[in-house]
Design a protein around this motif. Structure first.
Motif, PDB file in Angstrom:
ATOM      1  N   ALA A 135      -7.561   3.969 -10.733  1.00 16.39           N
ATOM      2  CA  ALA A 135      -7.180   3.651  -9.356  1.00 16.39           C
ATOM      3  C   ALA A 135      -7.762   4.682  -8.396  1.00 16.39           C
ATOM      4  CB  ALA A 135      -5.663   3.599  -9.236  1.00 16.39           C
ATOM      5  N   THR A 150      -2.618  10.928  -2.212  1.00 22.14           N
ATOM      6  CA  THR A 150      -1.636  10.722  -1.150  1.00 22.14           C
ATOM      7  C   THR A 150      -1.336   9.234  -1.019  1.00 22.14           C
ATOM      8  OG1 THR A 150      -2.846  12.440   0.005  1.00 22.14           O
ATOM      9  CG2 THR A 150      -1.092  11.337   1.210  1.00 22.14           C
ATOM     10  N   ILE A 151      -2.390   8.435  -1.118  1.00 26.09           N
ATOM     11  CA  ILE A 151      -2.217   7.001  -0.910  1.00 26.09           C
ATOM     12  C   ILE A 151      -1.549   6.359  -2.129  1.00 26.09           C
ATOM     13  CG2 ILE A 151      -3.455   4.818  -0.568  1.00 26.09           C
ATOM     14  CD1 ILE A 151      -5.541   6.565   0.997  1.00 26.09           C
ATOM     15  N   LEU A 152      -1.985   6.749  -3.325  1.00 29.13           N
ATOM     16  CA  LEU A 152      -1.460   6.110  -4.531  1.00 29.13           C
ATOM     17  C   LEU A 152      -0.182   6.757  -5.031  1.00 29.13           C
ATOM     18  CD1 LEU A 152      -4.864   5.664  -6.329  1.00 29.13           C
ATOM     19  CD2 LEU A 152      -3.485   3.845  -5.381  1.00 29.13           C
ATOM     20  N   GLY A 153       0.081   8.004  -4.603  1.00 25.16           N
ATOM     21  CA  GLY A 153       1.306   8.673  -5.009  1.00 25.16           C
ATOM     22  C   GLY A 153       1.327   8.974  -6.490  1.00 25.16           C
ATOM     23  N   GLU A 154       2.533   8.995  -7.039  1.00 16.82           N
ATOM     24  CA  GLU A 154       2.689   9.332  -8.444  1.00 16.82           C
ATOM     25  C   GLU A 154       2.063   8.273  -9.349  1.00 16.82           C
ATOM     26  OE1 GLU A 154       5.892   9.493  -6.652  1.00 16.82           O
ATOM     27  OE2 GLU A 154       6.683  11.486  -7.082  1.00 16.82           O
ATOM     28  N   GLN A 155       1.774   7.113  -8.785  1.00 18.20           N
ATOM     29  CA  GLN A 155       1.242   6.023  -9.594  1.00 18.20           C
ATOM     30  C   GLN A 155      -0.267   6.142  -9.804  1.00 18.20           C
ATOM     31  OE1 GLN A 155       3.257   2.928  -9.994  1.00 18.20           O
ATOM     32  NE2 GLN A 155       4.944   3.381  -8.620  1.00 18.20           N
ATOM     33  N   SER A 215       0.154  -1.190 -10.849  1.00 13.69           N
ATOM     34  CA  SER A 215       0.691  -0.805 -12.156  1.00 13.69           C
ATOM     35  C   SER A 215       2.019  -1.510 -12.446  1.00 13.69           C
ATOM     36  CB  SER A 215       0.850   0.707 -12.233  1.00 13.69           C
ATOM     37  OG  SER A 215       1.704   1.149 -11.211  1.00 13.69           O
ATOM     38  N   ASN A 216       2.768  -1.866 -11.386  1.00 12.73           N
ATOM     39  CA  ASN A 216       4.029  -2.593 -11.600  1.00 12.73           C
ATOM     40  C   ASN A 216       3.773  -3.978 -12.170  1.00 12.73           C
ATOM     41  OD1 ASN A 216       5.336  -0.481 -10.469  1.00 12.73           O
ATOM     42  ND2 ASN A 216       5.810  -1.477  -8.531  1.00 12.73           N
ATOM     43  N   MET A 230       0.810  -1.216   0.000  1.00 11.76           N
ATOM     44  CA  MET A 230       0.000   0.000   0.000  1.00 11.76           C
ATOM     45  C   MET A 230       0.843   1.265   0.000  1.00 11.76           C
ATOM     46  SD  MET A 230      -3.026  -0.766  -0.468  1.00 11.76           S
ATOM     47  CE  MET A 230      -3.799   0.843  -0.289  1.00 11.76           C
ATOM     48  N   LYS A 246     -13.990   3.234  -2.387  1.00 10.70           N
ATOM     49  CA  LYS A 246     -13.695   2.482  -1.180  1.00 10.70           C
ATOM     50  C   LYS A 246     -13.798   3.382   0.058  1.00 10.70           C
ATOM     51  CE  LYS A 246      -9.941  -0.379   0.461  1.00 10.70           C
ATOM     52  NZ  LYS A 246      -8.526  -0.667   0.239  1.00 10.70           N
ATOM     53  N   LEU A 287     -11.506   4.044  -7.966  1.00  9.75           N
ATOM     54  CA  LEU A 287     -11.767   2.878  -7.117  1.00  9.75           C
ATOM     55  C   LEU A 287     -11.539   3.199  -5.644  1.00  9.75           C
ATOM     56  CD1 LEU A 287     -10.161   0.111  -9.308  1.00  9.75           C
ATOM     57  CD2 LEU A 287     -12.533   0.162  -8.543  1.00  9.75           C
ATOM     58  N   LEU A 288     -10.463   3.936  -5.391  1.00  6.19           N
ATOM     59  CA  LEU A 288     -10.130   4.258  -4.004  1.00  6.19           C
ATOM     60  C   LEU A 288     -11.164   5.227  -3.423  1.00  6.19           C
ATOM     61  CD1 LEU A 288      -8.039   3.415  -2.007  1.00  6.19           C
ATOM     62  CD2 LEU A 288      -6.636   5.343  -2.662  1.00  6.19           C
ATOM     63  N   SER A 308       3.261   4.337  -1.193  1.00  6.81           N
ATOM     64  CA  SER A 308       3.761   5.095  -2.332  1.00  6.81           C
ATOM     65  C   SER A 308       4.784   6.124  -1.879  1.00  6.81           C
ATOM     66  CB  SER A 308       2.618   5.777  -3.078  1.00  6.81           C
ATOM     67  OG  SER A 308       2.049   6.766  -2.268  1.00  6.81           O
ATOM     68  N   PRO A 317      -8.041  -5.085  -8.271  1.00  3.84           N
ATOM     69  CA  PRO A 317      -8.355  -3.653  -8.308  1.00  3.84           C
ATOM     70  C   PRO A 317      -9.041  -3.168  -7.032  1.00  3.84           C
ATOM     71  CG  PRO A 317      -9.196  -4.790 -10.270  1.00  3.84           C
ATOM     72  CD  PRO A 317      -8.654  -5.845  -9.367  1.00  3.84           C
ATOM     73  N   ALA A 318      -9.797  -4.045  -6.387  1.00  4.01           N
ATOM     74  CA  ALA A 318     -10.541  -3.638  -5.194  1.00  4.01           C
ATOM     75  C   ALA A 318      -9.611  -3.185  -4.074  1.00  4.01           C
ATOM     76  CB  ALA A 318     -11.419  -4.779  -4.715  1.00  4.01           C
ATOM     77  N   ASN A 319      -8.362  -3.654  -4.088  1.00  9.61           N
ATOM     78  CA  ASN A 319      -7.448  -3.285  -3.007  1.00  9.61           C
ATOM     79  C   ASN A 319      -6.720  -1.963  -3.256  1.00  9.61           C
ATOM     80  OD1 ASN A 319      -8.004  -5.560  -1.433  1.00  9.61           O
ATOM     81  ND2 ASN A 319      -6.651  -6.809  -2.703  1.00  9.61           N
ATOM     82  N   ALA A 320      -6.883  -1.402  -4.458  1.00  9.01           N
ATOM     83  CA  ALA A 320      -6.296  -0.104  -4.804  1.00  9.01           C
ATOM     84  C   ALA A 320      -4.820  -0.007  -4.416  1.00  9.01           C
ATOM     85  CB  ALA A 320      -7.089   1.028  -4.161  1.00  9.01           C
ATOM     86  N   SER A 321      -4.060  -1.031  -4.736  1.00 11.99           N
ATOM     87  CA  SER A 321      -2.643  -1.037  -4.388  1.00 11.99           C
ATOM     88  C   SER A 321      -1.831  -0.230  -5.391  1.00 11.99           C
ATOM     89  CB  SER A 321      -2.116  -2.476  -4.365  1.00 11.99           C
ATOM     90  OG  SER A 321      -0.708  -2.480  -4.442  1.00 11.99           O
ATOM     91  N   PRO A 322      -0.933   0.649  -4.906  1.00  9.79           N
ATOM     92  CA  PRO A 322      -0.055   1.369  -5.845  1.00  9.79           C
ATOM     93  C   PRO A 322       0.879   0.423  -6.602  1.00  9.79           C
ATOM     94  CG  PRO A 322       0.055   2.329  -3.640  1.00  9.79           C
ATOM     95  CD  PRO A 322      -0.682   1.032  -3.520  1.00  9.79           C
ATOM     96  N   ARG A 323       1.000  -0.830  -6.154  1.00  8.64           N
ATOM     97  CA  ARG A 323       1.858  -1.799  -6.835  1.00  8.64           C
ATOM     98  C   ARG A 323       1.197  -2.356  -8.092  1.00  8.64           C
ATOM     99  NH1 ARG A 323       4.155  -0.104  -3.323  1.00  8.64           N
ATOM    100  NH2 ARG A 323       4.764   1.210  -5.047  1.00  8.64           N
TER     101      ARG A 323
END
Lengths: 514, 314
Positions: free
Chosen positions: B47, B37-42, A141-142, A59, B54, B50-51, A61, A133-139
């Motif tokens: 996204a 803030t949570i997702l940052g530059e990504q 996109s990696n 989570m 949530k 979705l957030l 970033s 997608p439901a977890n909205a992880s910044p990872r």
């Protein structure tokens, strides 16, 4: 595979080493070296420049979080001090099917700090979670290029990619390769970020926000005998001067950054040790290529010529940065020292004439409201003013800056990029049409194809050529005005031993003793 | 008296509601979104959407506000958007730091302001008065972040008399706790000293010319008694008012002081909540701080009655 990446350790370290070898000044006999090996035990107090945001790699970033991750989580692959990929929890790997299938072999006998076995199932659990997608992880996109994941046995993970991607291994040395205990993730759910469990040398104890975070020695760490320290206490100190003061007064033993103005006094301070190395990151201006007047490439190039990067370096970084002309820093194997453009008001004025506004133009420059950024914006304002380009400075808070930059709601902004080990991570998403970091909305089919070929090629020398060609085009088209490569400068007290500085700025404490 | 207090407490409700509306609107008018803030530059548009879903930020503002007020009325201030910690527990862990710092700062300011104010009024236009005036001028003019760094340089870095930053809880070490608060307390107290001592001087100077002072002297009351019982007591009302008003300013000063000295108090909580757009944390802490200011004013009114027996609340 030979890669040349000089790790420059400055005079400061040599000086410090020499002083230590000479037994230091007679007044401070305690600093005389005791040439014994590592000692187990002790507490290391660490100053960091801001508080952690979350301790869950899935989570996170924020850059600062990685300072904690590198010690709590062992990444699947690790980076050497010259930013080469080395085996870690992945002992070896094979790349097949034209670079689209990665077979990763995991280390046996590793356990998470809560006793859960580290295996292929754990890796898959983490990656599936991040891709959901439901977890909205910044990872997410990696892992966007992943088409399927499988685990033929407990210690083997097969990753199939939609297209060849040379930087994939590099991702596994970052947060995507930092695997959490599935047991802990399930137990804590959305508050897992407050209770991280990894496989690393240190385990999480306590985090009181804005005050401190404590890690303790992981007695079951897979590398026998490591780590040495019993305890690490991180203290966030948001004022750079105060962070340095805390080191000087001995309240902390090591700091993650040193204010530029204190670097030279640090070198002559025999009761402190320090090191400096070019970082992976840079500071740059982003120019929105879809709105006037910066839609015009000649106006952008005029800015490029009119900025005296040497002067900015002296003024703001006290000469400790390196003038930047591309996304690839001197710490990267893709760096080309010959790629540059001259500082010339004459050339700038020629470009202004070509653009049809010989007397200049004006634009708004957005930047965060930290004193350093505001100073840098003022310096840019005065530089560009000399050729008739009027800059209106707009300092805003960082969230607003990000929102506007990502949303394309700006003319120009001053941002930076912390940098990643693989050049793909510093260029592809920034420069290709529709790329996720392409805030300038730049589009050039030649750059698109060069960067695509670079990520699909396997030979480093071939990749380097592609990156060079792309960087040359980007430099002259100027969707970004690269300003400085920022160095990593860290300092510690003489009783800290075994510490090594890395271009990514992450402080690894596995081999450190006190 | 009880009725008066009750009535004042009931009056707090509309004010608190107003505070809620203002904070809620201000933070939502400010550009930026916690998703960034949570997702940052990504942060990709998908996204972010979705957030937002949530976190419930996709609903219309009015309905978000309604939900929020309803939960506040149930005594629930919500939880942080970033890590899910309850806002009430965040405030409870931060409060002791800010409370201790503020109480110490007010106490220290009175310790300096009362004697200097009284002396300056008792011997107006002498060197004592000049020194006290200079002190007040400095206290009012010096920005607290600058004073903080100066004190750190002199007393922490050079002389090593006090720690330069950080916090030790009272239950861990009393001495350590006080040691860490010495410099922040001075920084926070100095502006208070300035205004309190000046107000006291002005008021006392006027009181000392009143007839009842002459009467007291004529009756042979000792000079100490004249000044303290007849003079100072009658000059205290405006001083109490000023201290009450300073509570708001004090909370503002705490924000900066806590940042410089890395103290984990309310000020840092609010600053971080603003930067991260952590709406529930910000709204909860501002509401709480507003209530503190309102209650401080109520306390000031009650102190009036204690200082001046002629004042009665019925």
């Amino acid at each position: 595979m030979t890669r040349k990446t000089p790790l420059m350790i400055t005079a400061a370290t040599f000086l410090a080493a020499t002083l230590a070898a000479c037994g230091s000044s007679p007044a401070k006999s305690s600093t005389a070296p005791t040439k014994s090996g590592p000692v187990v035990g002790g507490t290391l107090n660490v100053g960091i420049n801001s508080d952690f945001v979350t301790l869950s790699p899935a989570m996170s970033s924020a850059l600062i979080d990685r300072q904690a991750f590198i010690n709590i989580f062992d990444p699947l692959l690790k980076l050497s001090p010259t930013m080469q990929i080395e085996p870690n929890l992945i002992t070896h790997w094979t790349i097949t099917n034209g670079g689209t299938t990665y077979t990763l072999y995991l280390r046996h006998g590793v356990k998470f700090q809560d006793g859960t076995p580290f295996n292929a199932a754990a890796v898959l659990y983490n990656w599936h979670w991040e891709m959901n997608p439901a977890n909205a992880s910044p990872r997410r996109s990696n892992l966007a290029l992943v088409s399927s994941l499988s685990a033929p046995n407990a210690h083997e993970v097969v990753v199939t990619l939609k297209a060849p991607f040379a930087a994939f291994l590099s991702l596994l040395a970052g947060r995507t390769g930092m695997i959490s205990s599935p047991t802990a993730m399930q137990k804590w759910g959305s508050s897992y970020g407050l209770h991280p469990v990894g496989t690393g040398p240190f385990m999480f104890v306590q985090w009181i926000k804005n005050d401190h975070m404590i890690l303790k020695r992981n007695p079951n760490y897979w590398q026998k005998g490591k780590p040495y320290l019993n305890k690490i206490v991180y203290t966030p100190i948001t004022s750079p001067v105060q962070e340095y003061n805390a080191l000087v007064t001995g309240q902390v033993n090591i700091i993650d950054s040193v204010p530029y103005q204190d670097v030279s006094s640090l070198a002559s301070n025999s009761s402190l040790r320090s090191a400096q190395t070019p970082g992976l990151g840079y500071v740059d201006m982003e120019l929105n290529t879809t709105v006037a007047p910066l839609k015009n490439v000649h106006n952008r190039e005029a800015i490029n010529y009119a900025i005296n990067r040497q002067a900015l370096n002296q003024l703001l970084y006290f000469g400790h940065a390196i003038p930047a002309y591309s996304q690839f820093s001197p710490a990267s194997w893709a760096y080309n020292p010959n790629l540059k453009i001259p500082f010339s008001d004459t050339l700038a004025k020629q470009q202004l004439a070509k653009a049809g506004n010989p007397n200049g133009f004006s634009f708004n420059l957005l930047g965060d409201n930290s004193p350093t950024t505001v100073q840098e914006m003022q310096a840019i304002q005065s530089e560009l003013g000399k050729v008739g380009i009027k800059v209106n400075i707009q300092p805003v808070d960082f969230t607003t800056l990000l929102t506007d930059a990502i949303g394309g709601n700006y003319q120009a902004d001053l941002l930076g990029w912390s940098g990643r080990p693989d050049p793909d991570q510093n260029s592809y998403a920034f420069d290709t049409t529709g790329g996720s970091f392409n805030d300038p909305r730049y589009s050039n089919s030649q750059v698109d194809s060069l960067l695509l070929r670079a990520r699909e090629a396997t030979s480093q020398s071939v990749r380097k050529q592609y990156y060079n060609q792309a960087a040359t085009i980007v430099l002259h088209q100027a969707p970004y005005i690269f300003l400085e490569y920022t160095p990593v400068i860290q300092a510690w007290s003489p009783n800290v031993h075994g510490f090594k500085i890395y271009p990514d700025g992450l402080m690894r404490f596995k081999n450190v003793w006190k | 008296m009880v009725l008066f207090v009750l009535r004042r407490l009931v009056n707090l409700i509309p004010v608190a509601f107003l505070v809620l509306i203002v904070t809620f609107s201000l933070i939502h008018v400010a550009p930026g979104n916690p998703a960034y803030t949570i997702l940052g530059e990504q942060a990709s548009p998908t996204a972010v959407r979705l957030l937002d879903q949530k976190m419930g930020l996709n609903h219309p503002l009015v309905s978000q506000f309604g939900t929020y007020v309803a939960s506040v009325l149930h005594g629930n201030l919500g939880s942080s958007l970033l890590d899910g910690q309850s806002v009430t527990s965040l405030i409870i862990t931060r409060l002791p730091v800010t409370l201790e710092l503020s109480v110490l700062a007010v106490a220290l300011s009175l310790l300096i302001a009362l004697p200097t104010g009284i002396l300056a009024a008792y011997r107006p236009n002498t060197w004592i008065d000049s020194v006290s005036r200079l002190l007040a001028l400095l206290g009012a003019a010096i920005p607290n972040f600058w004073l903080a760094l100066l004190l750190v340089y002199v007393f922490a870095v050079t002389l090593r008399w006090a720690p330069s930053l950080g916090w030790v809880p009272l239950n861990v070490s009393v001495l350590g706790n006080l040691g860490h608060l010495v410099l922040p307390t001075i920084v926070l107290a100095l502006p208070l000293v300035a205004i309190t001592s000046r107000v006291l001087r002005g008021e006392l100077l006027e009181v000392m010319h009143r007839i009842y002072i002459q009467v007291a002297r004529a009756k042979g009351v000792k000079e100490w008694g004249v000044v303290m019982h007849h003079g100072v007591r009658n000059a205290l009302i405006p001083v109490v008012t000023v201290i009450g008003l300073q509570v708001g300013g004090l909370l503002g000063g705490v924000v900066i002081t806590e940042s410089i000295f890395s103290l984990p108090g309310m000020g840092q909580l609010v600053v971080n909540a603003i930067f991260n757009r952590d709406y529930p944390v910000l709204q909860g802490s501002v509401l709480f701080m507003a209530l503190v200011v309102l209650l401080a004013n109520l306390a000031v009114d009650l102190i009036y009655a204690w200082v001046d027996p002629r004042i009665r609340y019925n």
